[in-house]
Design an enzyme around this catalytic site. Structure first.
Site, PDB file in Angstrom:
ATOM      1  N   ARG A 157     -19.106  38.884  -4.372  1.00 50.10           N
ATOM      2  CA  ARG A 157     -19.646  37.734  -3.636  1.00 50.10           C
ATOM      3  C   ARG A 157     -18.936  36.435  -4.027  1.00 50.10           C
ATOM      4  O   ARG A 157     -18.871  35.507  -3.215  1.00 50.10           O
ATOM      5  CB  ARG A 157     -21.149  37.609  -3.882  1.00 50.10           C
ATOM      6  CG  ARG A 157     -21.939  38.559  -3.005  1.00 50.10           C
ATOM      7  CD  ARG A 157     -23.416  38.385  -3.245  1.00 50.10           C
ATOM      8  NE  ARG A 157     -24.191  38.962  -2.157  1.00 50.10           N
ATOM      9  CZ  ARG A 157     -25.483  39.220  -2.231  1.00 50.10           C
ATOM     10  NH1 ARG A 157     -26.143  38.950  -3.335  1.00 50.10           N
ATOM     11  NH2 ARG A 157     -26.120  39.727  -1.203  1.00 50.10           N
ATOM     12  N   LYS A 165     -37.255  51.028  -0.951  1.00 46.09           N
ATOM     13  CA  LYS A 165     -38.529  50.938  -0.230  1.00 46.09           C
ATOM     14  C   LYS A 165     -38.445  51.126   1.277  1.00 46.09           C
ATOM     15  O   LYS A 165     -37.647  50.466   1.946  1.00 46.09           O
ATOM     16  CB  LYS A 165     -39.158  49.584  -0.499  1.00 46.09           C
ATOM     17  CG  LYS A 165     -39.694  49.442  -1.890  1.00 46.09           C
ATOM     18  CD  LYS A 165     -40.385  48.112  -1.985  1.00 46.09           C
ATOM     19  CE  LYS A 165     -41.103  47.948  -3.303  1.00 46.09           C
ATOM     20  NZ  LYS A 165     -41.521  46.544  -3.451  1.00 46.09           N
ATOM     21  N   GLY A 180     -25.532  43.701  -0.484  1.00 45.65           N
ATOM     22  CA  GLY A 180     -25.059  43.438  -1.824  1.00 45.65           C
ATOM     23  C   GLY A 180     -24.954  44.716  -2.653  1.00 45.65           C
ATOM     24  O   GLY A 180     -23.929  45.006  -3.261  1.00 45.65           O
ATOM     25  N   GLY A 191     -30.248  41.986   3.065  1.00 50.78           N
ATOM     26  CA  GLY A 191     -31.367  41.585   3.906  1.00 50.78           C
ATOM     27  C   GLY A 191     -30.892  40.855   5.149  1.00 50.78           C
ATOM     28  O   GLY A 191     -31.408  41.064   6.253  1.00 50.78           O
TER      29      GLY A 191
HETATM   30  C1  3PG Z   1     -29.457  39.096  -1.700  1.00 46.67           C
HETATM   31  O1  3PG Z   1     -28.994  39.473  -2.769  1.00 46.67           O
HETATM   32  O2  3PG Z   1     -30.039  39.870  -0.918  1.00 46.67           O
HETATM   33  C2  3PG Z   1     -29.277  37.669  -1.296  1.00 46.67           C
HETATM   34  O3  3PG Z   1     -28.565  36.956  -2.263  1.00 46.67           O
HETATM   35  C3  3PG Z   1     -30.620  37.038  -1.025  1.00 46.67           C
HETATM   36  O4  3PG Z   1     -31.410  37.095  -2.170  1.00 46.67           O
HETATM   37  P1  3PG Z   1     -32.983  37.152  -2.021  1.00 46.67           P
HETATM   38  O5  3PG Z   1     -33.300  38.492  -1.397  1.00 46.67           O
HETATM   39  O6  3PG Z   1     -33.533  37.020  -3.410  1.00 46.67           O
HETATM   40  O7  3PG Z   1     -33.396  36.021  -1.123  1.00 46.67           O
END
Ligand code: 3PG
Ligand code: MG
Length: 401
Positions: free
Chosen positions: A40, A205, A355, A379
């Site tokens: 990232r 999940k 990620g 997400g």
């Molecule tokens: C992730 O790793 O999914 C993003 O950096 C967003 O992080 P978060 O889900 O804690 O908002």
């Protein structure tokens, strides 16, 4: 939406530019000061280099982990500042707070072509607050540091957070190259995926993935389910899953999905069942109908890998999100590796979303060039596929107020 190139065209020499990046990187499980995958950080380098080389004063901000709105040394971005400096070939100035005295002194002292990283945005309750006024007050402080805002934090565009949603309403705003590239690829797999379209989902999940499963089911030829979430589906099929991850309240939902899917949801047929969640735990491959009561499934088994690879091999489009097992522990990495390798072999377009899955690809040493696109957003990419409006993207499209 305006792009970074538009801003560069206007000239940024001597200008203060706030860049929202997603530097939420994983750390080594055995040494929490070591970044285990810097993908990232690398992904946002082109934006930072372009601004730096154009003489901008670059103020970078990001979240890391999920601290609860107050400073927590466990989640400091300090190691990220060091790594970013190494990758840029110049040390990065690090502010020990986000909008406090350290940050504002560092902003004032910033020279043309210098890069500053602010401390974790989520050390401030205003970043993630549901209260517009609280978020807005924090956004005011961040926006006061800069004349322009660039969002290249694709992994966070699904969050209605101050640095993602409220700051762009306060400054001239631009999308960075990473955000633009991610959106282009996801649009392609959402609007016109070439068939057969196979989606591979893993991770822990079902509840996190429910919306995307519902959105994708009508569009896909096959939905392959591995990872911790497969056990709730297996339970819904009538199997006993021992001590494996189970979301009891989701069992009937999974049963409904299986029925609706009419065979298009494909589950593992064997799993690696271990005596404990540990690299040195006793473990065996067992049929899904024979998971011992005192064991937990930590990976999909070899027959499942073969079954999934077969489905993947004929696909023209593959979207993959979520590891098939606990790939960080060597005995439970084969499922993720097998599926990832199968995806690299298709004669079609593949997207790795997330990620965790992207980190798995690199951690396992799989050739990244075998994939069509490796997304930095988990997400965010799932919510895009669900067809949701992403706050960060709508903020970039809107004119500032
Ligand atoms: C992730 O790793 O999914 C993003 O950096 C967003 O992080 P978060 O889900 O804690 O908002
Ligand atoms: Mg996440």
């Amino acid at each position: 939406m305006k792009a970074l190139d538009d801003l560069l065209g206007e000239g940024v020499s001597g200008r203060r530019v706030l860049v929202r990046a997603d530097l939420n990187v994983p750390f080594d499980k055995s040494d929490p000061t070591v970044i285990s995958d810097d993908g990232r950080i690398r992904a946002v380098l082109p934006t930072l280099v372009a601004l730096r080389d154009a003489g901008a004063r670059v103020i970078v901000c990001s979240h890391l982990g999920r601290p609860k709105g107050a400073p927590d040394p466990k989640y400091t971005l300090a190691p990220v500042a060091t790594r970013l400096g190494e990758l840029l070939g110049n040390p990065v100035v690090f502010a020990e707070d986000t909008v406090g005295a350290s940050a504002s002194d560092a902003v004032d002292a910033l020279q043309d072509g210098q890069v500053l990283l602010l401390e974790n945005l989520r050390f401030n309750e205003g970043e993630t607050s549901k209260d517009d006024a609280v978020r807005g007050a924090f956004a005011d402080q961040l926006a006061a540091f800069a004349e322009y805002y660039v969002d290249d934090a694709f992994g966070a565009v699904h969050r209605k957070h101050a640095s993602v949603y409220d700051v762009p309403a306060r400054l001239p705003h631009y999308a960075g190259g990473l955000v633009l590239r991610e959106v282009e690829v996801l649009r392609r797999v959402t609007e016109s995926p070439e068939q057969p379209y196979v989606v591979v989902l893993g991770g822990s999940k079902v509840s996190d993935k429910l919306a995307v499963i519902q959105a994708l089911l009508p569009k896909v030829d096959k939905l392959l389910v591995g990872g911790g979430m497969c056990f709730t589906f297996l339970k819904a099929q009538g199997h006993e899953v021992g001590k494996s991850l189970l979301e009891t309240e989701m069992i009937s939902t999974c049963a409904d999905l299986l029925e609706q899917a009419q065979g298009r949801i494909v589950l593992p047929v064997d799993v690696v069942a271990a005596s404990a969640f540990a690299a040195d735990a006793d473990h065996d491959v067992v049929d899904v109908s024979d998971i011992p009561g005192d064991r937990l499934g930590l990976d999909i088994g070899p027959q499942s890998v073969a079954l999934f690879a077969e489905a993947i091999s004929s696909a023209k489009t593959v979207f993959w999100n979520g590891p098939m097992g606990v790939f960080e522990l060597a005995p439970f990495a084969a499922g993720t590796r097998g599926v990832a390798e199968a995806i690299t072999k298709i004669d079609g377009f593949s997207v790795v979303g997330g990620g965790d899955s992207a980190a798995a690809v690199r951690t396992l040493g799989i050739d990244e060039s075998g994939f069509g696109h490796i997304s930095t957003g988990g997400g965010a990419s799932l919510e895009y596929l669900e067809g949701k409006t992403l706050p960060g993207l709508s903020a970039l499209s809107a004119s500032e107020s």
